[in-house]
Design a protein around this motif. Structure first.
Motif, PDB file in Angstrom:
ATOM      1  N   ALA A 157       0.868  -1.185   0.000  1.00 39.38           N
ATOM      2  CA  ALA A 157       0.000   0.000   0.000  1.00 39.38           C
ATOM      3  C   ALA A 157       0.905   1.236   0.000  1.00 39.38           C
ATOM      4  N   PRO A 158       0.403   2.384  -0.469  1.00 39.12           N
ATOM      5  CA  PRO A 158       1.252   3.588  -0.527  1.00 39.12           C
ATOM      6  C   PRO A 158       1.971   3.913   0.790  1.00 39.12           C
ATOM      7  N   ASP A 159       1.304   3.767   1.905  1.00 38.14           N
ATOM      8  CA  ASP A 159       1.946   4.009   3.194  1.00 38.14           C
ATOM      9  C   ASP A 159       2.147   2.705   3.960  1.00 38.14           C
ATOM     10  N   GLY A 160       2.259   1.624   3.220  1.00 36.99           N
ATOM     11  CA  GLY A 160       2.358   0.303   3.833  1.00 36.99           C
ATOM     12  C   GLY A 160       3.714   0.037   4.445  1.00 36.99           C
ATOM     13  N   GLN A 161       3.771  -1.047   5.169  1.00 34.35           N
ATOM     14  CA  GLN A 161       5.040  -1.447   5.762  1.00 34.35           C
ATOM     15  C   GLN A 161       5.128  -2.968   5.821  1.00 34.35           C
ATOM     16  N   ILE A 162       6.326  -3.423   6.021  1.00 32.53           N
ATOM     17  CA  ILE A 162       6.627  -4.847   6.138  1.00 32.53           C
ATOM     18  C   ILE A 162       7.094  -5.076   7.569  1.00 32.53           C
ATOM     19  N   THR A 163       6.578  -6.111   8.215  1.00 32.57           N
ATOM     20  CA  THR A 163       7.022  -6.472   9.558  1.00 32.57           C
ATOM     21  C   THR A 163       7.515  -7.912   9.531  1.00 32.57           C
ATOM     22  N   ILE A 164       8.764  -8.084   9.914  1.00 28.38           N
ATOM     23  CA  ILE A 164       9.351  -9.420   9.997  1.00 28.38           C
ATOM     24  C   ILE A 164       9.489  -9.739  11.482  1.00 28.38           C
ATOM     25  N   THR A 165       8.756 -10.745  11.934  1.00 27.28           N
ATOM     26  CA  THR A 165       8.820 -11.167  13.330  1.00 27.28           C
ATOM     27  C   THR A 165       9.872 -12.266  13.433  1.00 27.28           C
ATOM     28  N   LEU A 166      10.782 -12.098  14.374  1.00 30.01           N
ATOM     29  CA  LEU A 166      11.946 -12.973  14.496  1.00 30.01           C
ATOM     30  C   LEU A 166      12.029 -13.600  15.881  1.00 30.01           C
ATOM     31  N   SER A 167      12.408 -14.854  15.913  1.00 28.37           N
ATOM     32  CA  SER A 167      12.787 -15.505  17.168  1.00 28.37           C
ATOM     33  C   SER A 167      14.302 -15.415  17.228  1.00 28.37           C
ATOM     34  N   ALA A 168      14.812 -14.840  18.296  1.00 28.09           N
ATOM     35  CA  ALA A 168      16.250 -14.610  18.408  1.00 28.09           C
ATOM     36  C   ALA A 168      16.807 -15.267  19.660  1.00 28.09           C
ATOM     37  N   GLY A 169      18.116 -15.467  19.666  1.00 29.20           N
ATOM     38  CA  GLY A 169      18.803 -16.001  20.835  1.00 29.20           C
ATOM     39  C   GLY A 169      19.340 -17.401  20.587  1.00 29.20           C
ATOM     40  N   PHE A 170      20.301 -17.768  21.413  1.00 27.78           N
ATOM     41  CA  PHE A 170      20.935 -19.071  21.303  1.00 27.78           C
ATOM     42  C   PHE A 170      20.124 -20.144  22.009  1.00 27.78           C
ATOM     43  N   ALA A 171      20.140 -21.341  21.437  1.00 28.09           N
ATOM     44  CA  ALA A 171      19.606 -22.506  22.133  1.00 28.09           C
ATOM     45  C   ALA A 171      20.556 -22.820  23.291  1.00 28.09           C
TER      46      ALA A 171
END
Length: 178
Positions: free
Chosen positions: A120-134
């Motif tokens: 969309a003209p004012d749209g955005q992308i959101t990438i949800t991440l799981s972070a950290g070491f096992a």
């Protein structure tokens, strides 16, 4: 820009482990020790582009680049959503993108024969991440050692001093990703 969605619920190094490292028998200076632990972990994460403890992050973009590089590690992708031209928030199917780790950093690009969807003209992308070491990851052990030596240095040299052992361990962590 990366933001924390769900903060870590634990430290990489416990107060008890730090007390053992410093051979402290009392809890008199636990508040100061906790501050030093948090500072050492934050410095390690900043210097090595790491997230040591499990947490959820969100990376927000205003446009689709050819390839997305996630500037922290280690991460896995939990979801990618975007604002479609209709204005609705849509999840990008996993089959529409390829995520690979190169030099420790996650890189995301469209799958073969696919392209990024229109925003969309004012749209955005959101990438949800799981972070950290096992818990069993070898880099967690190095990270914990670095945090312990930095915490000990901060605690024992309250006026401030460099910590060669910490710098060496941070460099060792960085070299492991190349």
């Amino acid at each position: 820009m990366i933001t924390i969605v769900t903060a870590p619920t634990i430290r990489a190094v416990t107060l008890e482990e730090a007390r053992q490292q410093l051979r402290l028998d009392t809890h008199d200076e636990d508040m100061l020790l906790a501050i030093h632990l948090d500072a050492a972990q934050a410095e390690l994460e900043w210097l090595a582009d790491l997230r040591v403890c499990p947490q959820t992050l969100a990376m927000v973009l205003d446009a689709w680049p050819d390839e997305i590089t996630v500037p922290v590690r280690p991460v896995t992708i939990a979801a990618i959503t975007y604002t479609a031209t209709s204005g609705a928030t849509v999840s990008l199917p996993e089959a529409d993108y390829v995520a690979r780790t190169r030099h420790g950093f996650m890189r995301i690009r469209p799958a073969a024969g696919k392209s990024w969807p229109k925003l969309a003209p004012d749209g955005q992308i959101t990438i949800t991440l799981s972070a950290g070491f096992a818990e069993d990851h070898p880099n967690l052990a190095i990270s914990r050692a670095a945090i312990l030596v930095k915490t000990a240095s901060l605690f024992e040299n309250r006026e401030g001093a460099s910590c060669l052992a910490f710098d060496t361990l941070v460099n060792q962590l960085a070299a492991r990703w190349v």
